[in-house]
Design a protein around this motif. Sequence first.
Motif, short mmCIF file in Angstrom:
data_model
loop_
_atom_site.label_atom_id
_atom_site.label_comp_id
_atom_site.label_asym_id
_atom_site.label_seq_id
_atom_site.Cartn_x
_atom_site.Cartn_y
_atom_site.Cartn_z
N GLU A 1 -11.13 27.12 -25.56
CA GLU A 1 -12.56 26.78 -26.15
C GLU A 1 -12.81 25.20 -26.35
OE1 GLU A 1 -15.17 28.70 -25.93
OE2 GLU A 1 -14.60 30.95 -25.75
N SER A 2 -11.95 24.80 -27.10
CA SER A 2 -11.85 23.49 -27.78
C SER A 2 -11.79 22.29 -26.91
CB SER A 2 -11.08 23.54 -29.36
OG SER A 2 -9.65 23.41 -28.75
N LYS A 3 -11.31 22.57 -25.68
CA LYS A 3 -10.92 21.47 -24.66
C LYS A 3 -12.20 20.86 -24.23
CE LYS A 3 -6.54 22.65 -23.88
NZ LYS A 3 -5.49 21.74 -24.40
N ASP A 4 -11.96 19.30 -23.98
CA ASP A 4 -13.18 18.58 -23.92
C ASP A 4 -13.21 18.50 -22.27
OD1 ASP A 4 -10.91 16.78 -23.36
OD2 ASP A 4 -11.68 15.47 -24.72
N ARG A 5 -14.28 17.75 -21.74
CA ARG A 5 -14.41 17.48 -20.58
C ARG A 5 -13.39 16.62 -19.82
NH1 ARG A 5 -16.31 21.29 -21.09
NH2 ARG A 5 -18.38 21.61 -22.09
N LYS A 6 -12.66 15.88 -20.49
CA LYS A 6 -11.68 15.21 -19.95
C LYS A 6 -10.54 15.70 -19.58
CE LYS A 6 -8.74 11.35 -21.09
NZ LYS A 6 -7.55 11.46 -21.91
N TRP A 7 -10.39 16.84 -20.36
CA TRP A 7 -9.26 17.69 -20.36
C TRP A 7 -9.69 18.89 -18.86
CZ3 TRP A 7 -8.61 23.18 -19.62
CH2 TRP A 7 -7.26 23.61 -19.54
N GLU A 8 -11.02 19.29 -18.95
CA GLU A 8 -11.35 19.68 -17.45
C GLU A 8 -11.31 19.24 -16.34
OE1 GLU A 8 -11.98 22.86 -17.90
OE2 GLU A 8 -12.76 23.48 -19.95
N MET A 9 -11.72 17.95 -16.40
CA MET A 9 -11.49 17.15 -15.18
C MET A 9 -10.03 16.92 -14.71
SD MET A 9 -14.13 16.36 -13.77
CE MET A 9 -14.00 14.87 -12.45
N GLU A 10 -9.24 16.80 -15.80
CA GLU A 10 -7.70 16.79 -15.49
C GLU A 10 -7.26 18.03 -14.92
OE1 GLU A 10 -6.48 13.61 -18.79
OE2 GLU A 10 -5.63 15.39 -18.83
N ALA A 11 -7.93 19.21 -15.36
CA ALA A 11 -7.41 20.64 -14.85
C ALA A 11 -8.18 20.90 -13.42
CB ALA A 11 -8.27 21.65 -15.86
#
Lengths: 131, 268
Positions: free
Chosen positions: B99-109
């Motif tokens: 839940e706490s992941k940011d957009r940068k992490w989501e793009m890396e994912a």
Amino acid sequence: MIIVEPFLNANTTRKRLNKMLLELLLLCFWLALAVYCFWYFFLAKTFQPLTLDDLALIWRLHKLQTGCKSLRIHSLLENKNEIIGFKCDCGYEFKQKRLITQRAIKKYNYGRYTTTANPSQSPAREEEEKQ
Amino acid sequence: MIIALHSYKGGTGKTLLSVNLATLFAKMGKRVCLLDLDLRAPSINSFFKNGTDYWVNDYLSKACRIEKILSDCTSGDMGEGKLFVGFANPSTEAIREMESKDRKWEMEALGRLFALRASLLNDMHLDYVFFDTSPGLQYSAVNAIVSADIVLVVLSQDKSDVEGTRRMMRDLYELFEKKTGIILNKIPFEHLGAAQKNDSIKLATNQLPIVGAVPCSCDILAAGGKCLFASEKPEHPFTKTLEEIAANLSVITNYPARAVQKCAVPST
């Protein structure tokens, strides 16, 4: 006196030469500084992180402009742990660059899907709260 | 082929359908992988008893390779088929972390999901990869859809679900030109024939192909999400409908991807 005069002349010439060299060096320095400033302010670019909205828009733009028939994006391109571009299935690569001097936008907080998923983070709401 | 099961609302039956479709394809002799990408409400682990040390969360966080997270859930009745499952971490800490992941992490994912294609389809020679996604427009669901080849939208007869699906159609599936099919779920038996011809649904979904209509069944409710119908009850009407859906998947493969009619590209 006959012995000293040529020595004095040589000394004066060397001083003049030194002064000229120093002026030339200074000129070169200012020129280099001007070129560097021009490059820094108008040409130098850095990679910028790509958002999902950018990805969708740029991929569609590429397909429209080139008539590319690919149905999917091949992979994302990374630089220093940041997603900065993508590679289309047709082989086309895009890397997002921006002038160094351009103000960096905190893009990761302002995506289309962010506002839908978590309205509390939307800029409009932040402005409302400020008011 | 990567297939994502998605829906606008939760509780439409994505997990049940994805687990049973993956099992059915494995029984048909295919090499199948099922990944739980519903990181905020993991549920596939309740269908299988296999334990695991690594989760999908670890793969997306670059903590391990894809091979580490896959559990071999092949059963005896699958013959030459194989079923690999990647579970999402169901612990409260892991869900909170996601839940706490940011957009940068989501793009890396998203980058990691794109890399899956090479690992699973080319290196492991899998035939089908199923993504069980989270509902709505959450970033993790959007990532799964962007990286998939085909999107199966699980739709109930609920009006808000139909309208939400229409919005997603315009803002998401057509934006990324995804091949999309509709699975109508929880349809009462008496409406079953009419559901596939339902004009309001067709209008709402921009005439997308309906790959199957799953009847509402008390047996499914009674099973409480523990029964693998495709494996344990091959003669059940639900399994028969799944077989129809599996056969109809080829229809979507040959169906042209829909693009956004009005493109928001600025003129230069």
